[in-house]
Design an enzyme around this catalytic site. Structure first.
Site, PDB file in Angstrom:
ATOM      1  N   HIS A   1       0.821  -1.215   0.000  1.00 52.18           N
ATOM      2  CA  HIS A   1       0.000   0.000   0.000  1.00 52.18           C
ATOM      3  C   HIS A   1       0.851   1.259   0.000  1.00 52.18           C
ATOM      4  CE1 HIS A   1       0.269  -0.314   4.537  1.00 52.18           C
ATOM      5  NE2 HIS A   1       0.272   1.011   4.450  1.00 52.18           N
TER       6      HIS A   1
ATOM      7  N   ASP B   1       1.245  -7.828   2.263  1.00 53.21           N
ATOM      8  CA  ASP B   1       1.356  -6.378   2.075  1.00 53.21           C
ATOM      9  C   ASP B   1       2.826  -5.978   1.989  1.00 53.21           C
ATOM     10  OD1 ASP B   1       0.931  -3.695   1.896  1.00 53.21           O
ATOM     11  OD2 ASP B   1      -0.266  -3.517   3.725  1.00 53.21           O
TER      12      ASP B   1
ATOM     13  N   SER C   1       4.104   1.798   8.664  1.00 54.71           N
ATOM     14  CA  SER C   1       3.803   0.936   7.526  1.00 54.71           C
ATOM     15  C   SER C   1       5.063   0.749   6.686  1.00 54.71           C
ATOM     16  CB  SER C   1       2.707   1.555   6.659  1.00 54.71           C
ATOM     17  OG  SER C   1       1.482   1.554   7.332  1.00 54.71           O
TER      18      SER C   1
END
Length: 725
Positions: free
Chosen positions: A82, A218, A651
């Site tokens: 992402h 991810d 992240s």
């Protein structure tokens, strides 16, 4: 019985004192014996050498709102899918849908450059508190105080950035107790090497977002490039891979429950230093309004995107971002209530106040400061609705938001550089132009019109004392759907703001030139810009007040603690120490800390968000695990939990073992831990990571990326020159 005891042991294992996002300098203040006992096998000074101002922590890099990590000396960076989504979307079309299909560069020449993609490698951290505070004039009011501090920060940054390819910032710690100059080298040629299919990178979608168990791949891999002489340079076919001094070799053996890990990265913002009433305001007003407003925007974008394949690609990045913010707000509300965090903060404040009151001669200013902060907080609630909606303009209406940027860009450019707002200074011009160009990929007119309609409807419903004058001027004061729809259609029919070539010309024009265009969207944006500028001035005064008062209170809090306290996250490099372990989310439920390919297949329904790509499911179903199966699990681990202290910005953070080897990539927190931003709860503080063995299994068994695996050092034999596969 043995199995039940094993599950309980995974949850009840001795917890690491994981609270704390420690700065590189603070790592050296922690007890080395304690760190060794937890599992750190390298010297703390290998993590950070104060003489050089660098160390292994510098292998964690800032990739623009996310974190990444060098995993080879040849510039390979692993981050989240992402986090690389903008580059993936940039190169996707209905005919070549990289979002859906994924991407692997067969050779280095096939790697895809990302417009505006950047990697910042930390170089040094310098305490500049004395210089910043000395810049405040005697007797300065709050606005003058803020402007003086901001001016000094700009001057320090300007001096720092005299070196080529340098990106600096002055970061504020503990509400103004300390200021640190952060120096980084910025690499501006960043190319996509590998991205899994979206059904892997987002497996589980919003249903699984912030949840456990997870089975999400991810991750993505990019590569940073430089000029042949090693200097940072824009994209060129002559550029060569960046030579990384610090990188994290991949730990092919992975992790097991109870293992020590560290998460390194750039956590964005946490709010543990807020007063209880400030937390309560977020709980009662901010997060409910975010759920309401952004939830409506998501529904509009998804409904319009589903009508058109190109539109679905155009809105994908915005939808993804809004979904994350929307669900996060719900998690914050649930966590604040579950953990009684406001009540705990009230008690903590009372304890500090009682302690300070026993020595009022020394700490009287701290108590006075807290009372003044509370009074200001109550006053601000009176204008909340207008300020929230006006400040949310960039998320709710892209056309007006672009017009605002163009208007403010022209107005600020007319000022001397050091007098401009920081986001419009010369150092930001390249980023602004990149964003103005990149936004074209996100424009989908049917969705744009509906978003603006919803924005106008909300603005026209505000009370008499909270009006947004620009909306009243251009759309009227009362919402009549037919009339507003006609005005919105007329606005988009003639504007050139959404035409890329014209917008890029506008980015170089003066205020007078923009006005001469007689573009109605520009006119609306200019009026909004004036109100946003006035709102910024209000915010500056409030910040000046906070910078005057909060340090006195924070000094009392820190003194009362009597031990090192990690400051709130502020986008700077941090490290948190943790253990791999599961947790119990509620009565009668026990979660183990690892998930597997078998679990992923068990969720497979053939429909989004649980639709395993056929080329992945075939390999998994045939149990072609290669070298990546866990001996105890007898399966390939997909995700694992640890009790690291993380938040947004983490992240893509590397999760590494005590030897400094990469064992995973952080990408989320569990639902019960979302409100970790306000307080660390060791019972539920769990971050979610992609296991490195799942990454390697995808590259090996699914993608046959042999040369890339050799470049990563997990397969024997040198990589073929110029290839990544």
């Amino acid at each position: 019985m043995k199995k039940a005891l094993l599950l309980l042991s995974l949850v009840a294992a001795p917890a690491l004192a994981g609270e704390g996002k420690w700065t590189p300098q603070q790592v050296l203040d922690l007890d080395p014996a304690w760190l060794r006992a937890q599992g750190l096998q390298v010297s703390p000074r290998k993590l950070w050498d104060p003489k050089r101002g660098t160390g292994l922590l510098a292998g964690a890099v800032n990739v623009g709102g996310c974190t990444g990590a060098f995993i080879s000396s040849t510039g390979l960076v692993i981050t989240n899918h992402h986090c690389a989504f903008g580059v993936i979307q940039e190169h996707s079309t209905p005919q070549r849908d990289l979002i859906t299909q994924g991407f692997l560069a067969s050779e280095r020449k096939d790697e895809l450059p990302g417009k505006g993609a950047r990697v910042q490698v930390p170089r040094s951290f310098t305490d500049v508190t004395a210089q910043v505070l000395a810049a405040v004039p005697q007797g300065a009011d709050d606005l003058v105080r803020y402007k003086a501090i901001e001016r000094k920060q700009k001057e320090l940054v300007a001096e720092c950035e005299k070196r080529p390819a340098t990106r600096c910032q002055v970061s504020t710690f503990d509400g103004g107790v300390n200021y640190t100059l952060v120096d980084a080298v910025e690499l501006v040629d960043v190319r996509l090497v590998y991205a899994p299919p979206r059904a892997v990178g987002e497996y589980g979608g919003e249903e699984d977002n912030w949840m456990w168990p997870r089975h999400t791949g991810d991750f993505a891999i990019v590569r940073a490039y430089t000029a042949p002489d090693g200097a940072s340079a824009p994209y060129s076919e002559k550029n060569v891979p960046f030579k990384a001094e610090f990188f994290f070799p991949l730990a092919t053996e992975g992790v097991k429950p109870g293992d020590f890990v560290m998460v390194l990265g750039y956590p964005g913002r946490t709010y543990r230093a807020l007063l209880a009433e400030e937390m309560a305001e977020r709980q009662s007003r901010l997060y409910p309004r975010m759920r309401d407003v952004f939830g409506e925007a998501i529904r509009i974008l998804e409904e319009e995107g589903d009508k058109d394949p190109a539109g679905k690609i155009a809105v994908a990045s915005t939808v993804k971002s809004l979904h994350n913010v929307h669900k996060n707000a719900g998690g914050q509300l649930a966590g604040l209530k579950r953990g009684k965090l406001v009540e705990k903060q009230h008690q903590s404040e009372a304890d500090v106040a009682a302690w300070a009151g026993k020595n009022s001669a020394k700490w009287a200013s701290a108590l006075t400061a807290r009372d003044a902060l509370l009074a200001e907080q109550k006053a601000n609630t009176k204008v909340f609705e207008r300020e929230f909606l006006l400040g949310s303009t960039p998320r709710l209406a892209r056309g007006p938001a672009l017009a605002v940027t163009l208007s403010r860009l022209a107005a600020e450019r007319a000022k001397p550089d050091l007098e401009r707002r920081p986001e419009y200074m010369e150092r930001e011009q390249a980023r602004i132009k990149d964003r103005l160009e990149r936004e074209q990929k996100n424009v989908f007119l049917p969705a744009e019109k509906r978003l603006l309609m919803a924005y106008v409807r909300r603005a026209q419903a505000l009370g008499a004392d909270e009006r947004i004058a620009a909306v009243d001027k251009h759309f009227g004061k009362v919402f009549v759907e037919k009339d507003v729809a006609a005005k919105v259609d007329a606005l988009y029919a003639v504007t050139q703001v959404l035409t890329l070539s014209e917008r890029m010309k506008m980015a170089t024009e003066t205020v007078a030139q923009l006005e001469a265009r007689k573009d109605p969207m520009l006119a609306f944006g200019a009026d909004l810009a004036r109100e946003l500028e006035a709102l910024d001035d209000v915010g500056d005064r409030r910040q000046g007040m906070s910078l005057r008062l909060r340090p006195d209170w924070r000094k009392a809090v820190l003194a009362h603690a009597g031990k090192p306290v990690a400051p709130d996250a502020n986008g700077t490099l941090r490290v948190t120490f943790a253990k791999v372990q599961g947790y119990s989310p509620r009565d009668g439920a026990v979660y183990t800390p690892q998930t597997t390919l078998t679990g992923m297949l068990a969720k497979h329904t053939g429909e989004e968000p649980f639709d395993v790509p056929e080329r992945v499911s075939k390999v998994a179903e045939s149990k072609r695990y290669g070298a990546w199966a866990d001996k105890k699990l007898k399966d390939v681990p997909v995700n694992f939990l640890a009790d690291a202290d993380t938040t947004g910005g983490n992240s893509g953070s590397p999760t590494v073992n005590g030897k400094g080897q990469l064992v995973g990539v952080n990408f989320d927190r569990v639902w019960e831990n979302v409100a970790n931003d306000f307080g660390y709860n060791p019972d539920v503080a769990r971050n979610v990571n992609v296991d490195v063995r799942y990454v390697l299994w995808m590259l090996d068994q699914v993608e046959n990326a042999d040369t890339l695996l050799r470049e990563l050092g997990v397969r024997k034999g040198p990589p073929v020159a110029g290839e990544t596969r």
